[in-house]
Design a protein around this motif. Sequence first.
Motif, PDB file in Angstrom:
ATOM      1  N   GLN A 112      23.832  30.252  51.303  1.00  9.86           N
ATOM      2  CA  GLN A 112      22.401  30.513  51.463  1.00  9.86           C
ATOM      3  C   GLN A 112      22.145  31.621  52.484  1.00  9.86           C
ATOM      4  O   GLN A 112      21.231  32.444  52.310  1.00  9.86           O
ATOM      5  N   ILE A 113      22.941  31.661  53.555  1.00  9.56           N
ATOM      6  CA  ILE A 113      22.805  32.752  54.534  1.00  9.56           C
ATOM      7  C   ILE A 113      23.140  34.092  53.886  1.00  9.56           C
ATOM      8  O   ILE A 113      22.450  35.096  54.094  1.00  9.56           O
ATOM      9  N   ASP A 114      24.196  34.104  53.092  1.00  7.44           N
ATOM     10  CA  ASP A 114      24.591  35.338  52.402  1.00  7.44           C
ATOM     11  C   ASP A 114      23.494  35.794  51.450  1.00  7.44           C
ATOM     12  O   ASP A 114      23.148  36.988  51.397  1.00  7.44           O
ATOM     13  N   LEU A 115      22.914  34.876  50.700  1.00  7.12           N
ATOM     14  CA  LEU A 115      21.837  35.229  49.772  1.00  7.12           C
ATOM     15  C   LEU A 115      20.619  35.771  50.518  1.00  7.12           C
ATOM     16  O   LEU A 115      19.974  36.724  50.078  1.00  7.12           O
ATOM     17  N   ALA A 116      20.303  35.163  51.667  1.00  4.96           N
ATOM     18  CA  ALA A 116      19.122  35.584  52.418  1.00  4.96           C
ATOM     19  C   ALA A 116      19.316  36.965  53.032  1.00  4.96           C
ATOM     20  O   ALA A 116      18.438  37.830  52.936  1.00  4.96           O
ATOM     21  N   ILE A 117      20.476  37.199  53.650  1.00  7.66           N
ATOM     22  CA  ILE A 117      20.705  38.477  54.331  1.00  7.66           C
ATOM     23  C   ILE A 117      20.791  39.627  53.343  1.00  7.66           C
ATOM     24  O   ILE A 117      20.249  40.718  53.583  1.00  7.66           O
ATOM     25  N   HIS A 118      21.462  39.406  52.222  1.00  6.95           N
ATOM     26  CA  HIS A 118      21.695  40.495  51.276  1.00  6.95           C
ATOM     27  C   HIS A 118      20.667  40.550  50.147  1.00  6.95           C
ATOM     28  O   HIS A 118      20.873  41.255  49.151  1.00  6.95           O
ATOM     29  N   ASN A 119      19.586  39.830  50.300  1.00  9.50           N
ATOM     30  CA  ASN A 119      18.516  39.904  49.313  1.00  9.50           C
ATOM     31  C   ASN A 119      17.906  41.314  49.339  1.00  9.50           C
ATOM     32  O   ASN A 119      17.485  41.792  50.396  1.00  9.50           O
ATOM     33  N   PRO A 120      17.831  42.008  48.209  1.00 10.30           N
ATOM     34  CA  PRO A 120      17.330  43.399  48.204  1.00 10.30           C
ATOM     35  C   PRO A 120      15.865  43.523  48.616  1.00 10.30           C
ATOM     36  O   PRO A 120      15.402  44.628  48.902  1.00 10.30           O
ATOM     37  N   ILE A 121      15.147  42.417  48.670  1.00 13.85           N
ATOM     38  CA  ILE A 121      13.731  42.506  49.038  1.00 13.85           C
ATOM     39  C   ILE A 121      13.553  43.028  50.454  1.00 13.85           C
ATOM     40  O   ILE A 121      12.567  43.708  50.756  1.00 13.85           O
ATOM     41  N   TRP A 122      14.535  42.756  51.350  1.00 16.22           N
ATOM     42  CA  TRP A 122      14.365  43.179  52.742  1.00 16.22           C
ATOM     43  C   TRP A 122      14.440  44.702  52.863  1.00 16.22           C
ATOM     44  O   TRP A 122      13.752  45.295  53.698  1.00 16.22           O
ATOM     45  N   ARG A 123      15.268  45.343  52.051  1.00 16.38           N
ATOM     46  CA  ARG A 123      15.331  46.805  52.067  1.00 16.38           C
ATOM     47  C   ARG A 123      14.015  47.399  51.602  1.00 16.38           C
ATOM     48  O   ARG A 123      13.553  48.419  52.116  1.00 16.38           O
ATOM     49  N   GLN A 124      13.375  46.733  50.670  1.00 16.49           N
ATOM     50  CA  GLN A 124      12.113  47.247  50.137  1.00 16.49           C
ATOM     51  C   GLN A 124      10.965  47.059  51.137  1.00 16.49           C
ATOM     52  O   GLN A 124      10.165  47.977  51.339  1.00 16.49           O
ATOM     53  N   VAL A 125      10.881  45.881  51.762  1.00 17.44           N
ATOM     54  CA  VAL A 125       9.747  45.637  52.665  1.00 17.44           C
ATOM     55  C   VAL A 125       9.852  46.454  53.946  1.00 17.44           C
ATOM     56  O   VAL A 125       8.841  46.666  54.630  1.00 17.44           O
ATOM     57  N   ARG A 126      11.062  46.931  54.264  1.00 16.58           N
ATOM     58  CA  ARG A 126      11.214  47.729  55.481  1.00 16.58           C
ATOM     59  C   ARG A 126      10.899  49.205  55.270  1.00 16.58           C
ATOM     60  O   ARG A 126      10.807  49.961  56.222  1.00 16.58           O
ATOM     61  N   GLY A 128      10.059  25.342  59.554  1.00 12.39           N
ATOM     62  CA  GLY A 128       8.965  26.046  58.911  1.00 12.39           C
ATOM     63  C   GLY A 128       7.921  26.588  59.871  1.00 12.39           C
ATOM     64  O   GLY A 128       7.165  27.493  59.522  1.00 12.39           O
ATOM     65  N   ARG A 129       7.870  26.066  61.102  1.00 14.97           N
ATOM     66  CA  ARG A 129       6.840  26.509  62.039  1.00 14.97           C
ATOM     67  C   ARG A 129       6.993  27.982  62.418  1.00 14.97           C
ATOM     68  O   ARG A 129       6.013  28.649  62.721  1.00 14.97           O
ATOM     69  N   THR A 130       8.215  28.467  62.438  1.00 13.63           N
ATOM     70  CA  THR A 130       8.443  29.853  62.852  1.00 13.63           C
ATOM     71  C   THR A 130       8.798  30.761  61.676  1.00 13.63           C
ATOM     72  O   THR A 130       9.230  31.889  61.874  1.00 13.63           O
ATOM     73  N   GLN A 131       8.611  30.264  60.475  1.00 16.13           N
ATOM     74  CA  GLN A 131       8.928  31.065  59.295  1.00 16.13           C
ATOM     75  C   GLN A 131       8.121  32.357  59.249  1.00 16.13           C
ATOM     76  O   GLN A 131       8.652  33.446  59.005  1.00 16.13           O
ATOM     77  N   LEU A 132       6.823  32.249  59.537  1.00 16.69           N
ATOM     78  CA  LEU A 132       5.958  33.426  59.422  1.00 16.69           C
ATOM     79  C   LEU A 132       6.290  34.478  60.471  1.00 16.69           C
ATOM     80  O   LEU A 132       6.053  35.671  60.254  1.00 16.69           O
ATOM     81  N   ILE A 133       6.830  34.063  61.615  1.00 12.97           N
ATOM     82  CA  ILE A 133       7.231  35.036  62.636  1.00 12.97           C
ATOM     83  C   ILE A 133       8.346  35.917  62.090  1.00 12.97           C
ATOM     84  O   ILE A 133       8.326  37.144  62.240  1.00 12.97           O
ATOM     85  N   ALA A 134       9.338  35.286  61.459  1.00 14.80           N
ATOM     86  CA  ALA A 134      10.448  36.054  60.875  1.00 14.80           C
ATOM     87  C   ALA A 134       9.961  36.967  59.759  1.00 14.80           C
ATOM     88  O   ALA A 134      10.365  38.128  59.662  1.00 14.80           O
ATOM     89  N   LEU A 135       9.083  36.455  58.916  1.00 12.51           N
ATOM     90  CA  LEU A 135       8.591  37.276  57.805  1.00 12.51           C
ATOM     91  C   LEU A 135       7.766  38.456  58.319  1.00 12.51           C
ATOM     92  O   LEU A 135       7.839  39.561  57.768  1.00 12.51           O
ATOM     93  N   LYS A 136       6.972  38.234  59.369  1.00 12.11           N
ATOM     94  CA  LYS A 136       6.199  39.334  59.944  1.00 12.11           C
ATOM     95  C   LYS A 136       7.119  40.399  60.531  1.00 12.11           C
ATOM     96  O   LYS A 136       6.821  41.600  60.480  1.00 12.11           O
ATOM     97  N   ALA A 137       8.257  39.966  61.091  1.00 12.51           N
ATOM     98  CA  ALA A 137       9.228  40.905  61.655  1.00 12.51           C
ATOM     99  C   ALA A 137      10.144  41.500  60.583  1.00 12.51           C
ATOM    100  O   ALA A 137      11.072  42.238  60.911  1.00 12.51           O
ATOM    101  N   LYS A 138       9.898  41.133  59.313  1.00 13.91           N
ATOM    102  CA  LYS A 138      10.690  41.641  58.186  1.00 13.91           C
ATOM    103  C   LYS A 138      12.169  41.319  58.356  1.00 13.91           C
ATOM    104  O   LYS A 138      13.055  42.142  58.144  1.00 13.91           O
ATOM    105  N   THR A 139      12.409  40.052  58.758  1.00 16.71           N
ATOM    106  CA  THR A 139      13.764  39.570  59.015  1.00 16.71           C
ATOM    107  C   THR A 139      14.056  38.381  58.107  1.00 16.71           C
ATOM    108  O   THR A 139      13.199  37.503  57.948  1.00 16.71           O
ATOM    109  N   PRO A 140      15.233  38.298  57.514  1.00 17.04           N
ATOM    110  CA  PRO A 140      15.579  37.133  56.693  1.00 17.04           C
ATOM    111  C   PRO A 140      15.472  35.837  57.484  1.00 17.04           C
ATOM    112  O   PRO A 140      15.740  35.799  58.689  1.00 17.04           O
TER     113      PRO A 140
END
Length: 496
Positions: free
Chosen positions: A440-454, A404-416
């Motif tokens: 869980q990896i498949d759900l995270a990578i192919h979540n449509p939210i990443w296309r929207q936030v980018r 969880g410590r690096t979760q926000l780094i990934a979210l800021k980079a718009k990465t699953p």
Amino acid sequence: MSLLRAKIQDVFNEPACEQNRGKDAKARKKGCSKPLTPGVAAGGCAFDGAKIVLQPITDVAHLIHAPLACEGNSWDNRGAASSGPTLWRTSFTTDLTELDVVMGQGERKLFKAIREIKEAYGPPAIFVYPTCVTALIGDDIEAVCKRAAEKFGLPVVPVNAPGFVGSKNLGNKLAGEALLKHVIGTVEPDDAGPYDINILGEFNLSGEFWLVKPLLDRLGIRVRACIPGDARYFDIACAHRARAAMMVCSTALINLARKMEQRWDIPFFEGSFYGITDTSEALRQISQLLVKKGADPEILGRTEALIAEEEAIAWKKLAAYRPRLEGKRVLLNTGGVKSWSVVHALMEIGIEIVGTSVKKSTVEDKERIKQILKDDNHMFEQMAPRELYAMLSEHKADIMLSGGRTQLIALKAKTPWLDINQERQHPYAGYDGLVELVRQIDLAIHNPIWRQVREPAPWDCQPAVREELPRTKSETATLRAVQEFAGTTAGNFGEC
């Protein structure tokens, strides 16, 4: 305090650790971890490490002899799960105040707290943890625990791991020393058998061990004690009658495994339940050790039959995910046994590893990574947040697995991102666990939210205007101010 210092030096000199054996005498005295800076948590203190190892013993009362904040900062710090007792989730503390310290009431207050827990809850044992404050003022925890055990007729175990003595990893080992001195070997079981084993360094995070235990049950192998995941006090007290042991996390309890082998002739090996290949190999090695200790060799054949059956089921389930995940790039920012066991598990289904952290990994862990990845270019000891962000924002990885410590780094980079550390909500051990990890990896990578936030934000673009009406000087000045505030320049808006 001198006894504690001697115990710490003994833990530093760990003969079962190859890295430790390669050091000179001066370097060996410094231990494996970097020294702590006063006032800095540095990833956890020794008290925190001891509590992590012992708190998953679910039917024991864990009493913190310290000011209230020490217990508040360490309660429920791992996602371990229990199949029965819930006492371990109840916080007990003597809640020392400044007046108690000045008036010397610490030991009296501790004895009273032990009595109250005994009368209200009747646990099979009470573990007492001193912290920096009570260790510095000189409270004799050992004497109080001994007197309370005699008075109340139950084991009261002192866990001498105050925070200032070292790192979290040192606290893990001091917890193992407390089990060796006060718990293991104190009860003789009446049902010892040739198929009894111990599992050491398994924390049953999110109930992971419950995915593995049914496999052992089908082989007729009984887990005498799983230390510490979902453990019971009397199971650990009888752990010295097991015939073999598996070490899951050697950086935490290697001293416990080695000393149990010396005292009670319990051979052990280090293995992993992450991934199909590693789970199968762990089952094989457990069976082989049991046969060497006198079990019927027919268990070897049954083990191979079970492995073949379970592997076929797992590969069939994974076949659906391979076309969607093959060639995807994963950055693994964790450490310890996961630095190589999870790597191996992911590569089995065609996922590419672009990097893995080895911050808390042993020399043996690093060698395994080199063998799996064929080189050490993908290994990094530590990566600064800025470097992690740059790597993810440049799309060098499709997903990051970390804590969880690096979760926000990934979210800021718009990465699953997927939690792989102790706070995770899903179990990933065993054959079924790997299928769940891949899902869980498949759900995270192919979540449509990443296309929207980018996509560009609405305020970063405006529709094209064919004819622009003339502006007054004040309107032009206002528009320029708005553009500068939004980080753009006049006339440089993108089109949506």
